[in-house]
Design an enzyme around this catalytic site. Structure first.
Site, PDB file in Angstrom:
ATOM      1  N   ILE A   1      40.318  49.888  32.135  1.00  0.00           N
ATOM      2  CA  ILE A   1      40.146  50.198  33.555  1.00  0.00           C
ATOM      3  C   ILE A   1      41.522  50.080  34.232  1.00  0.00           C
ATOM      4  O   ILE A   1      42.280  49.153  33.923  1.00  0.00           O
ATOM      5  CB  ILE A   1      39.163  49.180  34.212  1.00  0.00           C
ATOM      6  CG1 ILE A   1      37.865  49.050  33.378  1.00  0.00           C
ATOM      7  CG2 ILE A   1      38.860  49.560  35.656  1.00  0.00           C
ATOM      8  CD1 ILE A   1      37.059  50.303  33.186  1.00  0.00           C
TER       9      ILE A   1
ATOM     10  N   SER B   1      34.400  42.336  27.671  1.00  0.00           N
ATOM     11  CA  SER B   1      35.346  43.432  27.430  1.00  0.00           C
ATOM     12  C   SER B   1      34.946  44.166  26.156  1.00  0.00           C
ATOM     13  O   SER B   1      34.340  43.578  25.255  1.00  0.00           O
ATOM     14  CB  SER B   1      36.756  42.875  27.249  1.00  0.00           C
ATOM     15  OG  SER B   1      37.609  43.857  26.717  1.00  0.00           O
TER      16      SER B   1
ATOM     17  N   LYS C   1      36.288  36.858  25.081  1.00  0.00           N
ATOM     18  CA  LYS C   1      35.327  37.849  25.569  1.00  0.00           C
ATOM     19  C   LYS C   1      34.086  37.928  24.674  1.00  0.00           C
ATOM     20  O   LYS C   1      32.974  38.172  25.152  1.00  0.00           O
ATOM     21  CB  LYS C   1      36.009  39.224  25.694  1.00  0.00           C
ATOM     22  CG  LYS C   1      37.114  39.246  26.761  1.00  0.00           C
ATOM     23  CD  LYS C   1      36.567  38.902  28.147  1.00  0.00           C
ATOM     24  CE  LYS C   1      37.596  38.954  29.243  1.00  0.00           C
ATOM     25  NZ  LYS C   1      37.066  38.625  30.565  1.00  0.00           N
TER      26      LYS C   1
ATOM     27  N   ASN D   1      34.273  36.977  36.952  1.00  0.00           N
ATOM     28  CA  ASN D   1      35.221  38.080  36.746  1.00  0.00           C
ATOM     29  C   ASN D   1      36.641  37.606  36.426  1.00  0.00           C
ATOM     30  O   ASN D   1      37.396  38.334  35.792  1.00  0.00           O
ATOM     31  CB  ASN D   1      35.224  38.954  38.011  1.00  0.00           C
ATOM     32  CG  ASN D   1      36.368  39.932  38.020  1.00  0.00           C
ATOM     33  OD1 ASN D   1      36.321  40.960  37.347  1.00  0.00           O
ATOM     34  ND2 ASN D   1      37.435  39.624  38.754  1.00  0.00           N
TER      35      ASN D   1
ATOM     36  N   TYR E   1      42.228  36.650  23.537  1.00  0.00           N
ATOM     37  CA  TYR E   1      41.437  37.361  24.556  1.00  0.00           C
ATOM     38  C   TYR E   1      40.103  37.855  23.981  1.00  0.00           C
ATOM     39  O   TYR E   1      39.046  37.674  24.607  1.00  0.00           O
ATOM     40  CB  TYR E   1      42.274  38.525  25.087  1.00  0.00           C
ATOM     41  CG  TYR E   1      41.643  39.321  26.207  1.00  0.00           C
ATOM     42  CD1 TYR E   1      41.615  38.824  27.514  1.00  0.00           C
ATOM     43  CD2 TYR E   1      41.095  40.586  25.966  1.00  0.00           C
ATOM     44  CE1 TYR E   1      41.052  39.573  28.539  1.00  0.00           C
ATOM     45  CE2 TYR E   1      40.545  41.338  26.986  1.00  0.00           C
ATOM     46  CZ  TYR E   1      40.520  40.831  28.280  1.00  0.00           C
ATOM     47  OH  TYR E   1      39.959  41.565  29.297  1.00  0.00           O
TER      48      TYR E   1
ATOM     49  N   GLY F   1      37.990  35.431  40.922  1.00  0.00           N
ATOM     50  CA  GLY F   1      39.130  36.345  40.775  1.00  0.00           C
ATOM     51  C   GLY F   1      38.915  37.622  41.564  1.00  0.00           C
ATOM     52  O   GLY F   1      39.163  38.722  41.073  1.00  0.00           O
TER      53      GLY F   1
ATOM     54  N   ALA G   1      38.498  36.706  21.439  1.00  0.00           N
ATOM     55  CA  ALA G   1      37.632  35.543  21.158  1.00  0.00           C
ATOM     56  C   ALA G   1      36.963  35.066  22.450  1.00  0.00           C
ATOM     57  O   ALA G   1      35.769  34.746  22.469  1.00  0.00           O
ATOM     58  CB  ALA G   1      38.451  34.414  20.539  1.00  0.00           C
TER      59      ALA G   1
ATOM     60  N   ASP H   1      41.023  27.264  40.848  1.00  0.00           N
ATOM     61  CA  ASP H   1      41.263  27.670  39.466  1.00  0.00           C
ATOM     62  C   ASP H   1      39.946  27.432  38.706  1.00  0.00           C
ATOM     63  O   ASP H   1      39.532  26.288  38.536  1.00  0.00           O
ATOM     64  CB  ASP H   1      42.400  26.796  38.906  1.00  0.00           C
ATOM     65  CG  ASP H   1      42.632  27.027  37.424  1.00  0.00           C
ATOM     66  OD1 ASP H   1      41.837  27.733  36.777  1.00  0.00           O
ATOM     67  OD2 ASP H   1      43.629  26.470  36.914  1.00  0.00           O
TER      68      ASP H   1
HETATM   69  P1  NDP Z   1      43.487  41.561  37.289  1.00  0.00           P
HETATM   70  O1  NDP Z   1      44.601  40.900  36.550  1.00  0.00           O
HETATM   71  O2  NDP Z   1      43.794  42.712  38.185  1.00  0.00           O
HETATM   72  O3  NDP Z   1      42.650  40.486  38.118  1.00  0.00           O
HETATM   73  C1  NDP Z   1      42.247  39.274  37.551  1.00  0.00           C
HETATM   74  C2  NDP Z   1      41.899  38.335  38.667  1.00  0.00           C
HETATM   75  O4  NDP Z   1      41.502  37.073  38.110  1.00  0.00           O
HETATM   76  C3  NDP Z   1      43.094  38.056  39.580  1.00  0.00           C
HETATM   77  O5  NDP Z   1      42.680  38.116  40.924  1.00  0.00           O
HETATM   78  C4  NDP Z   1      43.499  36.633  39.197  1.00  0.00           C
HETATM   79  O6  NDP Z   1      44.084  35.920  40.250  1.00  0.00           O
HETATM   80  C5  NDP Z   1      42.149  36.051  38.836  1.00  0.00           C
HETATM   81  N1  NDP Z   1      42.293  34.842  38.037  1.00  0.00           N
HETATM   82  C6  NDP Z   1      42.988  34.674  36.896  1.00  0.00           C
HETATM   83  N2  NDP Z   1      42.902  33.424  36.466  1.00  0.00           N
HETATM   84  C7  NDP Z   1      42.121  32.753  37.361  1.00  0.00           C
HETATM   85  C8  NDP Z   1      41.668  31.416  37.473  1.00  0.00           C
HETATM   86  N3  NDP Z   1      41.984  30.497  36.563  1.00  0.00           N
HETATM   87  N4  NDP Z   1      40.883  31.088  38.513  1.00  0.00           N
HETATM   88  C9  NDP Z   1      40.542  32.010  39.452  1.00  0.00           C
HETATM   89  N5  NDP Z   1      40.952  33.290  39.392  1.00  0.00           N
HETATM   90  C10 NDP Z   1      41.739  33.651  38.365  1.00  0.00           C
HETATM   91  O7  NDP Z   1      42.462  41.982  36.158  1.00  0.00           O
HETATM   92  P2  NDP Z   1      41.261  43.033  36.148  1.00  0.00           P
HETATM   93  O8  NDP Z   1      40.751  43.272  37.497  1.00  0.00           O
HETATM   94  O9  NDP Z   1      41.691  44.150  35.309  1.00  0.00           O
HETATM   95  O10 NDP Z   1      40.198  42.210  35.292  1.00  0.00           O
HETATM   96  C11 NDP Z   1      39.069  41.555  35.839  1.00  0.00           C
HETATM   97  C12 NDP Z   1      38.188  41.086  34.698  1.00  0.00           C
HETATM   98  O11 NDP Z   1      37.782  42.198  33.913  1.00  0.00           O
HETATM   99  C13 NDP Z   1      38.900  40.129  33.729  1.00  0.00           C
HETATM  100  O12 NDP Z   1      37.998  39.148  33.279  1.00  0.00           O
HETATM  101  C14 NDP Z   1      39.294  41.034  32.595  1.00  0.00           C
HETATM  102  O13 NDP Z   1      39.443  40.325  31.392  1.00  0.00           O
HETATM  103  C15 NDP Z   1      38.114  41.991  32.550  1.00  0.00           C
HETATM  104  N6  NDP Z   1      38.410  43.253  31.912  1.00  0.00           N
HETATM  105  C16 NDP Z   1      39.371  44.099  32.404  1.00  0.00           C
HETATM  106  C17 NDP Z   1      39.632  45.294  31.776  1.00  0.00           C
HETATM  107  C18 NDP Z   1      40.644  46.269  32.270  1.00  0.00           C
HETATM  108  O14 NDP Z   1      40.872  47.267  31.574  1.00  0.00           O
HETATM  109  N7  NDP Z   1      41.271  46.088  33.402  1.00  0.00           N
HETATM  110  C19 NDP Z   1      38.906  45.678  30.552  1.00  0.00           C
HETATM  111  C20 NDP Z   1      37.913  44.732  30.127  1.00  0.00           C
HETATM  112  C21 NDP Z   1      37.678  43.568  30.790  1.00  0.00           C
HETATM  113  P3  NDP Z   1      45.697  35.808  40.368  1.00  0.00           P
HETATM  114  O15 NDP Z   1      46.196  37.225  40.437  1.00  0.00           O
HETATM  115  O16 NDP Z   1      45.879  35.055  41.618  1.00  0.00           O
HETATM  116  O17 NDP Z   1      46.164  35.097  39.157  1.00  0.00           O
END
Ligand code: NDP
Length: 243
Positions: free
Chosen positions: A185, A139, A156, A87, A152, A11, A154, A60
């Site tokens: 974030i 998280s 994390k 991530n 979510y 991601g 669960a 995916d």
């Molecule tokens: P974003 O939604 O900005 O980015 C998430 C990324 O994950 C996207 O690029 C998305 O791709 C990709 N993704 C989702 N599903 C899949 C999949 N099945 N296979 C491959 N890629 C996938 O989120 P953040 O940058 O905010 O979050 C990144 C990580 O940090 C996540 O795990 C989130 O749970 C965690 N997190 C974030 C927080 C926050 O406040 N932002 C707080 C705590 C944890 P696409 O857009 O193409 O679907």
């Protein structure tokens, strides 16, 4: 220390993943950038401008075979898999009574099973190398729970248990596994929250601001460099959880 290492970021096309990919590129590591929908040419250029290589792979991570492909292509291209950053993540928020089975399954499959899939394939290579670093993006809500996020939180919390078990299983082969627990974030994931909720959240953050993606990225770089930290959950949350 990270020069010419191979880093897989799932991601990685935006948000925290993008910041992590750039931070590792700045350290001289070659980047394997997994994305699900799209990745911009500008980001690839930005990464390559650090003088490193960037291999993009559409997959995916919740699909076991697609996750295998990411790891195999990384090894094929760069000869090693040194650092894995799990991530990729999604939210499907709703109160328990309104949450559908699909909401639950999709979040668990992406966040938790996706991390398992990637660890399962990457660890095979790391075990042969007798080195590696795995970093799971958990998280704050995996530690505290949150109304509207049964699925979510669960996933994390599950990633934290997975981190501990993986760390214990792989430590004897020089492989570390840690989790980062970000607070709130500024990314697309949190941009969608209504202003009223953002204000309520802000009041629970001792440092009185949302975090920046770079603040998570520097933590990931730190963990990848340190070979004597394993089985830890590092909170990067402005003081939300103090333990
Ligand atoms: P974003 O939604 O900005 O980015 C998430 C990324 O994950 C996207 O690029 C998305 O791709 C990709 N993704 C989702 N599903 C899949 C999949 N099945 N296979 C491959 N890629 C996938 O989120 P953040 O940058 O905010 O979050 C990144 C990580 O940090 C996540 O795990 C989130 O749970 C965690 N997190 C974030 C927080 C926050 O406040 N932002 C707080 C705590 C944890 P696409 O857009 O193409 O679907």
């Amino acid at each position: 220390m990270l020069k010419e290492k191979t880093v897989i970021v799932t991601g990685g096309a935006k948000g925290i993943g993008k910041a992590i990919a750039l931070a590792f590129a700045k350290e001289g590591a070659n980047i394997v950038l997994n994305y699900r929908s799209t990745v911009s040419d500008e980001l690839i250029k930005e990464i390559e401008n650090f003088g490193v290589k960037c291999l993009t792979i559409k997959a995916d991570v919740s699909n076991f075979e697609e996750a295998r492909e990411v790891v195999e292509k990384a090894k094929e291209e760069f000869g090693s898999v040194d650092i894995l950053i799990n991530n990729a993540g999604i939210t499907r928020d709703n109160l328990l009574l309104k949450m559908t089975e699909e909401d639950f399954d999709s979040v668990i499959n992406t966040n938790l099973k996706g991390a398992f899939n990637m660890i399962k394939h990457a660890s095979k290579i790391m075990l042969k190398q007798k080195s590696g670093s795995i970093i799971n993006m958990s998280s704050v809500v995996g530690l505290t729970g949150n109304a509207g996020q049964v699925n979510y939180s669960a996933s994390k919390a599950g990633m934290i248990g997975m981190t501990f078990s993986t760390a214990r299983e792989l430590a004897s082969r020089g492989i570390t596994c840690n989790a980062i627990a970000p607070g709130f974030i500024t990314t697309d994931m949190t941009d969608v929250l209504p202003d009223k909720i953002k204000e309520t959240i802000l009041n629970t953050i001792p440092l009185k601001r949302f975090g920046e993606t770079e603040e998570i990225a520097t933590t990931a770089v730190f963990l990848a460099k340190n070979k004597y930290i394993t089985g830890q959950v590092i909170s990067v949350d402005g003081g939300m959880v103090m333990a």
